[in-house]
Design a protein around this motif. Structure first.
Motif, mmCIF file in Angstrom:
data_model
loop_
_atom_site.group_PDB
_atom_site.id
_atom_site.type_symbol
_atom_site.label_atom_id
_atom_site.label_comp_id
_atom_site.label_asym_id
_atom_site.label_seq_id
_atom_site.Cartn_x
_atom_site.Cartn_y
_atom_site.Cartn_z
ATOM 1 N N GLY A 179 0.842 -1.193 0.000
ATOM 2 C CA GLY A 179 0.000 0.000 0.000
ATOM 3 C C GLY A 179 0.870 1.233 0.000
ATOM 4 N N GLU A 180 0.212 2.378 -0.011
ATOM 5 C CA GLU A 180 0.972 3.615 0.066
ATOM 6 C C GLU A 180 0.243 4.610 0.941
ATOM 7 N N LEU A 181 0.994 5.549 1.448
ATOM 8 C CA LEU A 181 0.438 6.590 2.297
ATOM 9 C C LEU A 181 -0.594 7.367 1.494
ATOM 10 N N ALA A 182 -1.773 7.527 2.067
ATOM 11 C CA ALA A 182 -2.871 8.185 1.360
ATOM 12 C C ALA A 182 -2.831 9.692 1.576
ATOM 13 N N THR A 183 -3.169 10.427 0.539
ATOM 14 C CA THR A 183 -3.341 11.865 0.670
ATOM 15 C C THR A 183 -4.753 12.136 1.186
ATOM 16 N N GLU A 184 -4.977 13.338 1.662
ATOM 17 C CA GLU A 184 -6.301 13.696 2.159
ATOM 18 C C GLU A 184 -7.353 13.578 1.055
ATOM 19 N N VAL A 185 -7.007 13.994 -0.144
ATOM 20 C CA VAL A 185 -7.940 13.910 -1.272
ATOM 21 C C VAL A 185 -8.309 12.455 -1.555
ATOM 22 N N GLU A 186 -7.318 11.572 -1.546
ATOM 23 C CA GLU A 186 -7.591 10.153 -1.782
ATOM 24 C C GLU A 186 -8.493 9.568 -0.694
ATOM 25 N N LEU A 187 -8.240 9.968 0.549
ATOM 26 C CA LEU A 187 -9.078 9.482 1.650
ATOM 27 C C LEU A 187 -10.511 9.984 1.528
ATOM 28 N N ARG A 188 -10.663 11.264 1.233
ATOM 29 C CA ARG A 188 -12.013 11.838 1.097
ATOM 30 C C ARG A 188 -12.790 11.161 -0.035
ATOM 31 N N THR A 189 -12.091 10.822 -1.103
ATOM 32 C CA THR A 189 -12.735 10.173 -2.239
ATOM 33 C C THR A 189 -13.138 8.732 -1.902
ATOM 34 N N ALA A 190 -12.219 7.986 -1.315
ATOM 35 C CA ALA A 190 -12.476 6.573 -1.035
ATOM 36 C C ALA A 190 -13.392 6.354 0.173
ATOM 37 N N PHE A 191 -13.306 7.262 1.158
ATOM 38 C CA PHE A 191 -14.055 7.092 2.401
ATOM 39 C C PHE A 191 -14.709 8.411 2.803
ATOM 40 N N PRO A 192 -15.786 8.789 2.146
ATOM 41 C CA PRO A 192 -16.424 10.084 2.422
ATOM 42 C C PRO A 192 -16.977 10.207 3.842
ATOM 43 N N TRP A 193 -17.134 9.099 4.550
ATOM 44 C CA TRP A 193 -17.646 9.120 5.909
ATOM 45 C C TRP A 193 -16.610 9.570 6.937
ATOM 46 N N MET A 194 -15.323 9.617 6.537
ATOM 47 C CA MET A 194 -14.272 9.985 7.500
ATOM 48 C C MET A 194 -14.439 11.422 7.973
ATOM 49 N N THR A 195 -14.121 11.653 9.242
ATOM 50 C CA THR A 195 -14.207 12.990 9.818
ATOM 51 C C THR A 195 -12.833 13.643 9.835
ATOM 52 N N GLU A 196 -12.818 14.943 10.021
ATOM 53 C CA GLU A 196 -11.600 15.748 9.949
ATOM 54 C C GLU A 196 -10.449 15.212 10.829
ATOM 55 N N PRO A 197 -10.680 14.860 12.094
ATOM 56 C CA PRO A 197 -9.549 14.384 12.901
ATOM 57 C C PRO A 197 -8.877 13.126 12.347
ATOM 58 N N MET A 198 -9.599 12.349 11.574
ATOM 59 C CA MET A 198 -9.041 11.112 11.031
ATOM 60 C C MET A 198 -7.989 11.372 9.954
ATOM 61 N N PHE A 199 -7.981 12.566 9.392
ATOM 62 C CA PHE A 199 -7.017 12.894 8.345
ATOM 63 C C PHE A 199 -5.659 13.286 8.917
ATOM 64 N N ASN A 200 -5.559 13.483 10.228
ATOM 65 C CA ASN A 200 -4.328 13.950 10.857
ATOM 66 C C ASN A 200 -3.341 12.840 11.171
ATOM 67 N N SER A 201 -3.742 11.588 11.003
ATOM 68 C CA SER A 201 -2.832 10.486 11.255
ATOM 69 C C SER A 201 -2.522 9.786 9.941
#
Length: 156
Positions: free
Chosen positions: A120-142
């Motif tokens: 796998g590879e480290l995900a960018t915030e954009v990739e995370l938002r696209t793949a998992f729209p349910w994620m909340t803001e604090p989850m993007f900090n790790s």
């Protein structure tokens, strides 16, 4: 309009100065925020001698694509240089040395991704938002890794 022309200019410079392998190297550094000669040797130049990697990183530092700082002993780590920051629209602070906590965290994440063979590879915030729209803001900090198997994206 002026910003677009500047962006196009730096992209042309990147194409002219960087070969395919170099573009993959700087892309990795933009994503993971750091790398080392050891990581680059394993990921991109396993067939070459370690001193060949040192020559490549030295050239990329001289050209302004990378910035270098001491890691430990005689080892160095590399972060984006001024040209890479401009190319990717990153904050200029990315060219500075990392603090002790950031350095340890980012080094550990990169080592895990590059050496553990997790696929796998480290995900960018954009990739995370696209793949998992349910994620909340604090989850993007790790650090979040994305692995794709059989057309499905897995979050690690």
């Amino acid at each position: 309009m002026r910003s677009t022309n500047r962006q196009t200019g730096i992209r042309q410079v990147a194409r002219a100065e960087l070969g395919k392998r170099d573009r993959r190297i700087v892309s990795d550094i933009a994503r993971y925020r750091l790398t080392t000669n050891e990581f680059l040797h394993q990921r991109f130049m396993g067939h070459a001698q370690p001193n060949a990697v040192v020559k490549v990183t030295g050239r990329l530092v001289r050209q302004g694509w990378l910035s270098t700082y001491p890691l430990f002993d005689r080892q160095q780590y590399f972060v984006p240089g001024s040209k890479l920051v401009k190319l990717n629209g990153l904050p200029t602070s990315r060219t500075r040395p990392l603090g002790p906590q950031s350095l340890a965290s980012l080094y550990a994440v990169a080592k895990y991704c590059f050496k553990a063979g997790v696929g796998g590879e480290l995900a960018t915030e954009v990739e995370l938002r696209t793949a998992f729209p349910w994620m909340t803001e604090p989850m993007f900090n790790s650090p979040n890794l994305l692995a794709s198997t059989d057309g499905e994206v897995t979050l690690r």
